[in-house]
Design a protein around this motif. Structure first.
Motif, PDB file in Angstrom:
ATOM      1  N   GLY A 101       0.779  -1.228   0.000  1.00 60.41           N
ATOM      2  CA  GLY A 101       0.000   0.000   0.000  1.00 60.41           C
ATOM      3  C   GLY A 101       0.810   1.276   0.000  1.00 60.41           C
ATOM      4  N   SER A 102       2.129   1.153   0.034  1.00 59.34           N
ATOM      5  CA  SER A 102       2.987   2.336   0.169  1.00 59.34           C
ATOM      6  C   SER A 102       3.616   2.745  -1.158  1.00 59.34           C
ATOM      7  CB  SER A 102       4.085   2.061   1.196  1.00 59.34           C
ATOM      8  OG  SER A 102       5.015   1.111   0.685  1.00 59.34           O
ATOM      9  N   TRP A 103       4.377   3.826  -1.090  1.00 52.96           N
ATOM     10  CA  TRP A 103       5.210   4.290  -2.196  1.00 52.96           C
ATOM     11  C   TRP A 103       6.585   4.634  -1.651  1.00 52.96           C
ATOM     12  CZ3 TRP A 103       0.102   5.826  -1.738  1.00 52.96           C
ATOM     13  CH2 TRP A 103      -0.740   5.498  -2.810  1.00 52.96           C
ATOM     14  N   TRP A 104       7.589   4.530  -2.509  1.00 53.09           N
ATOM     15  CA  TRP A 104       8.923   4.969  -2.127  1.00 53.09           C
ATOM     16  C   TRP A 104       8.935   6.497  -2.003  1.00 53.09           C
ATOM     17  CZ3 TRP A 104      12.014   1.529  -0.193  1.00 53.09           C
ATOM     18  CH2 TRP A 104      11.935   0.194  -0.625  1.00 53.09           C
ATOM     19  N   ALA A 105      10.000   7.001  -1.405  1.00 57.43           N
ATOM     20  CA  ALA A 105      10.073   8.437  -1.103  1.00 57.43           C
ATOM     21  C   ALA A 105      10.131   9.294  -2.350  1.00 57.43           C
ATOM     22  CB  ALA A 105      11.284   8.722  -0.211  1.00 57.43           C
ATOM     23  N   ALA A 106      10.709   8.786  -3.447  1.00 58.13           N
ATOM     24  CA  ALA A 106      10.837   9.621  -4.644  1.00 58.13           C
ATOM     25  C   ALA A 106      11.009   8.754  -5.885  1.00 58.13           C
ATOM     26  CB  ALA A 106      12.022  10.580  -4.505  1.00 58.13           C
ATOM     27  N   TYR A 107      10.569   9.321  -7.010  1.00 60.05           N
ATOM     28  CA  TYR A 107      10.661   8.669  -8.317  1.00 60.05           C
ATOM     29  C   TYR A 107      11.189   9.673  -9.334  1.00 60.05           C
ATOM     30  CZ  TYR A 107       7.625   5.194  -6.131  1.00 60.05           C
ATOM     31  OH  TYR A 107       7.098   4.247  -5.292  1.00 60.05           O
ATOM     32  N   LYS A 108      11.898   9.164 -10.340  1.00 62.03           N
ATOM     33  CA  LYS A 108      12.424  10.045 -11.378  1.00 62.03           C
ATOM     34  C   LYS A 108      12.515   9.286 -12.694  1.00 62.03           C
ATOM     35  CE  LYS A 108      16.269  13.185 -12.414  1.00 62.03           C
ATOM     36  NZ  LYS A 108      17.566  13.719 -11.926  1.00 62.03           N
ATOM     37  N   PRO A 157      -9.577   0.975  -3.797  1.00 68.98           N
ATOM     38  CA  PRO A 157      -8.585  -0.017  -3.366  1.00 68.98           C
ATOM     39  C   PRO A 157      -7.224   0.607  -3.071  1.00 68.98           C
ATOM     40  CG  PRO A 157      -9.845  -0.840  -5.230  1.00 68.98           C
ATOM     41  CD  PRO A 157     -10.186   0.612  -5.097  1.00 68.98           C
ATOM     42  N   MET A 158      -6.799   1.596  -3.865  1.00 68.79           N
ATOM     43  CA  MET A 158      -5.526   2.273  -3.620  1.00 68.79           C
ATOM     44  C   MET A 158      -5.555   2.993  -2.278  1.00 68.79           C
ATOM     45  SD  MET A 158      -3.513   5.170  -5.895  1.00 68.79           S
ATOM     46  CE  MET A 158      -4.946   6.231  -6.104  1.00 68.79           C
ATOM     47  N   VAL A 159      -6.631   3.724  -2.016  1.00 72.28           N
ATOM     48  CA  VAL A 159      -6.757   4.451  -0.756  1.00 72.28           C
ATOM     49  C   VAL A 159      -6.780   3.488   0.421  1.00 72.28           C
ATOM     50  CG1 VAL A 159      -8.291   5.914   0.619  1.00 72.28           C
ATOM     51  CG2 VAL A 159      -7.898   6.448  -1.802  1.00 72.28           C
ATOM     52  N   GLU A 160      -7.544   2.429   0.315  1.00 78.42           N
ATOM     53  CA  GLU A 160      -7.667   1.470   1.415  1.00 78.42           C
ATOM     54  C   GLU A 160      -6.311   0.860   1.764  1.00 78.42           C
ATOM     55  OE1 GLU A 160     -10.701  -2.054   2.756  1.00 78.42           O
ATOM     56  OE2 GLU A 160     -10.057  -2.017   0.653  1.00 78.42           O
ATOM     57  N   ARG A 161      -5.566   0.438   0.751  1.00 80.26           N
ATOM     58  CA  ARG A 161      -4.244  -0.151   1.016  1.00 80.26           C
ATOM     59  C   ARG A 161      -3.308   0.867   1.656  1.00 80.26           C
ATOM     60  NH1 ARG A 161      -5.232  -2.659  -4.123  1.00 80.26           N
ATOM     61  NH2 ARG A 161      -4.033  -0.997  -5.166  1.00 80.26           N
ATOM     62  N   ALA A 162      -3.356   2.105   1.179  1.00 80.56           N
ATOM     63  CA  ALA A 162      -2.483   3.143   1.720  1.00 80.56           C
ATOM     64  C   ALA A 162      -2.790   3.405   3.189  1.00 80.56           C
ATOM     65  CB  ALA A 162      -2.627   4.426   0.898  1.00 80.56           C
ATOM     66  N   VAL A 163      -4.068   3.522   3.530  1.00 79.89           N
ATOM     67  CA  VAL A 163      -4.453   3.811   4.909  1.00 79.89           C
ATOM     68  C   VAL A 163      -4.087   2.655   5.836  1.00 79.89           C
ATOM     69  CG1 VAL A 163      -6.400   4.244   6.453  1.00 79.89           C
ATOM     70  CG2 VAL A 163      -6.253   5.426   4.257  1.00 79.89           C
ATOM     71  N   GLU A 164      -4.277   1.431   5.382  1.00 81.39           N
ATOM     72  CA  GLU A 164      -3.918   0.283   6.214  1.00 81.39           C
ATOM     73  C   GLU A 164      -2.412   0.254   6.474  1.00 81.39           C
ATOM     74  OE1 GLU A 164      -5.784  -1.774   7.853  1.00 81.39           O
ATOM     75  OE2 GLU A 164      -7.672  -0.955   7.085  1.00 81.39           O
ATOM     76  N   PHE A 165      -1.609   0.620   5.478  1.00 77.45           N
ATOM     77  CA  PHE A 165      -0.156   0.706   5.681  1.00 77.45           C
ATOM     78  C   PHE A 165       0.169   1.723   6.756  1.00 77.45           C
ATOM     79  CE2 PHE A 165       3.797   2.979   4.858  1.00 77.45           C
ATOM     80  CZ  PHE A 165       4.719   1.944   4.813  1.00 77.45           C
ATOM     81  N   VAL A 166      -0.466   2.894   6.686  1.00 78.14           N
ATOM     82  CA  VAL A 166      -0.179   3.970   7.625  1.00 78.14           C
ATOM     83  C   VAL A 166      -0.603   3.609   9.042  1.00 78.14           C
ATOM     84  CG1 VAL A 166      -0.776   6.359   8.224  1.00 78.14           C
ATOM     85  CG2 VAL A 166      -0.239   5.764   5.857  1.00 78.14           C
TER      86      VAL A 166
END
Length: 371
Positions: free
Chosen positions: A81-88, A128-137
Motif C-alpha cells: 500500500g505504500s510508495w517509495w520516497a521519490a521517483y524520477k 482499493p488504492m486508498v484502502e491499502r495506503a491507509v492500512e499501511f499507515v
C-alpha cells in the motif's frame, strides 16, 4: 536575482487576471507522459508533492490531467500500500524509506478531486488504492496514538513521529473515512485511529521528536495542527498568535524556519489556509495577496526568498508551490466545492451507525481541540 516588484491587484482582488490558467499551465507543462508531476523539469516526484500539484489541476478544471496523476500513483503502488520516497524518469529515485504522511496523502487528493467533480465512479476506481495506503499507515500507529514517520528500505519502522507529518495524516484520515462512508464502507478502526492520533497531537507532545532535535523551529510544526483540524476555534487562534512574530515577515510571507531569513511561498499558502480555518480571513487575505510577487512569466512561482540578501533561493519553481497557491486561492475565494477541505472538518456519517452517533464523536473531538 534582485527583489521583485509587487504586482498591482485591483481593489480587493486576491489574485491577478489569468492566475488560474497560468498556474495550471505551468503544472501541465511539467507533467510527464505517465502522469507523474516532478518538482520541476529534471527533478524527481514524491508522492506528497505530486498530490499537491494534482489538486491544483483539479481546482483549475484540468480533470483529465489530475486523474492521470492519480492513475500514476495507482500504477506504481507497492503491494503493502505504500510508495517509495521519490521517483524520477519512471524509476525509483529513493529506496531508503517510505514515509507515512506521503502515503496517507493520496486520500486527501482523491477526496479533493471527488468534491470538485462529484464522480462516484472515480471514488470507486481508486478506493482499493486508498484502502491499502491507509492500512499501511495505521499499521505504524503506536499504542500512544502517534504514527511512525517512515519505514526503512527493508520495511522496518523508523520509530519516531513528526508533528507536521502526523497532522497531515490526521487530515488524510478524515478524507479516507469520508471516501469509505461515501461508498457505504464502514471503517471503525480508521475512525478510532484518527481519534487516537488527534489526542496524541493535542495531549502528548512527548511522543514527538523523541530521538532527534525538536522540529519546533519549522513553521509547519506551528501551523499544521491548525491547517489540518487538530486545533480549531479559540485554541487555533491562540496557537497561531503565539508564534506569529517568530515566523511571519510583514509584507513578504512565512519563514520556513524561525532562525533563517528565508520566506517560502508554499508555507505562506498553507498558513493562509490555516488562518481561514481559525476564522482569521482578513489576515489570511493580506498574507496571500503579497505572494503574487513571486510569480514568474511562465506561470510558475519561485519557491523562496532570502530577504537579507534580496535574492530568490533556491532558483526553482516547484510544481507543488503552484499547487499550494491554487489551494489557498480556492480557500479564500470559494472557487470550487472543495474550497473548505483545509479550512473545516467534516466527517460523513458511518453507514453502520446513525448520523447522530457520528456527529457526537465529531463534537467530542472538536471540544477536545479547544480545551
Amino acid at each position: 536575482m534582485s527583489d521583485l516588484a509587487l504586482p498591482a491587484l485591483s481593489g480587493n482582488a486576491l489574485f491577478p487576471s489569468g492566475f488560474l490558467r497560468a498556474s495550471a499551465g505551468y503544472i501541465l507543462s511539467r507533467q510527464q507522459a505517465d502522469g507523474a508531476i516532478p518538482w520541476f523539469d529534471g527533478g524527481y516526484a514524491d508522492p506528497w508533492d505530486h498530490v499537491e500539484a494534482a489538486m491544483g489541476l483539479s481546482i483549475a478544471g484540468e480533470y483529465a490531467a489530475a486523474e492521470k496523476a492519480y492513475g500514476w500513483l495507482a500504477d506504481i503502488q507497492l503491494a503493502d500500500g505504500s510508495w517509495w520516497a521519490a521517483y524520477k524518469d519512471g524509476e525509483v529515485h529513493n529506496r531508503e524509506r517510505r514515509e507515512s504522511n506521503f502515503v496517507a496523502y493520496i486520500a486527501t487528493g482523491i477526496w479533493h478531486h471527488y468534491l470538485i467533480e462529484e464522480d462516484k465512479n472515480f471514488l470507486r476506481r481508486y478506493w482499493p488504492m486508498v484502502e491499502r495506503a491507509v492500512e499501511f499507515v495505521l499499521a505504524l500507529q503506536t499504542g500512544h496514538g502517534e504514527i511512525h514517520w517512515a519505514v526503512d528500505g527493508d520495511g522496518r519502522p523508523k520509530e519516531d513521529a513528526l508533528i507536521t507529518g502526523c497532522s497531515s495524516i490526521y487530515k488524510s484520515l478524515e478524507c479516507a473515512i469520508n471516501i469509505a462512508h461515501s461508498l457505504g464502507q464502514s471503517r471503525p478502526r480508521w475512525i478510532e485511529g484518527r481519534a487516537q492520533l488527534g489526542r496524541a497531537l493535542r495531549e502528548k507532545p512527548e511522543r514527538f521528536d523523541r530521538t532527534w532535535e525538536s522540529k519546533a523551529r519549522f513553521s509547519m510544526d506551528w501551523f499544521y495542527p491548525v491547517l489540518t483540524g487538530v486545533f480549531s476555534g479559540s485554541a487555533a487562534r491562540a496557537r497561531l498568535q503565539k508564534k506569529w512574530d517568530e515566523f511571519v515577515v510583514a509584507g513578504l510571507g512565512c519563514r520556513c524556519v524561525s532562525d533563517e531569513p528565508w520566506v517560502t511561498v508554499a508555507e505562506s499558502c498553507e498558513l493562509t489556509m490555516a488562518l481561514v480555518a481559525a476564522g482569521e480571513r482578513s489576515r489570511a487575505a493580506k498574507l496571500y495577496r503579497a505572494l503574487h510577487r513571486w510569480q514568474d512569466g511562465d506561470g510558475g512561482y519561485w519557491t523562496g526568498y532570502v530577504y537579507r540578501d534580496k535574492a530568490i533561493w533556491p532558483e526553482e519553481k516547484t510544481t507543488w508551490t503552484v499547487g499550494a497557491m491554487l489551494l489557498a486561492a480556492d480557500a479564500l475565494a470559494g472557487l470550487t466545492p472543495a474550497s473548505g477541505l483545509f479550512t473545516s472538518v467534516r466527517l460523513l456519517s458511518d453507514p453502520a451507525q446513525n448520523t447522530e452517533g457520528v456527529d457526537c464523536l465529531h463534537q467530542l473531538e472538536l471540544s477536545g481541540s479547544q480545551g
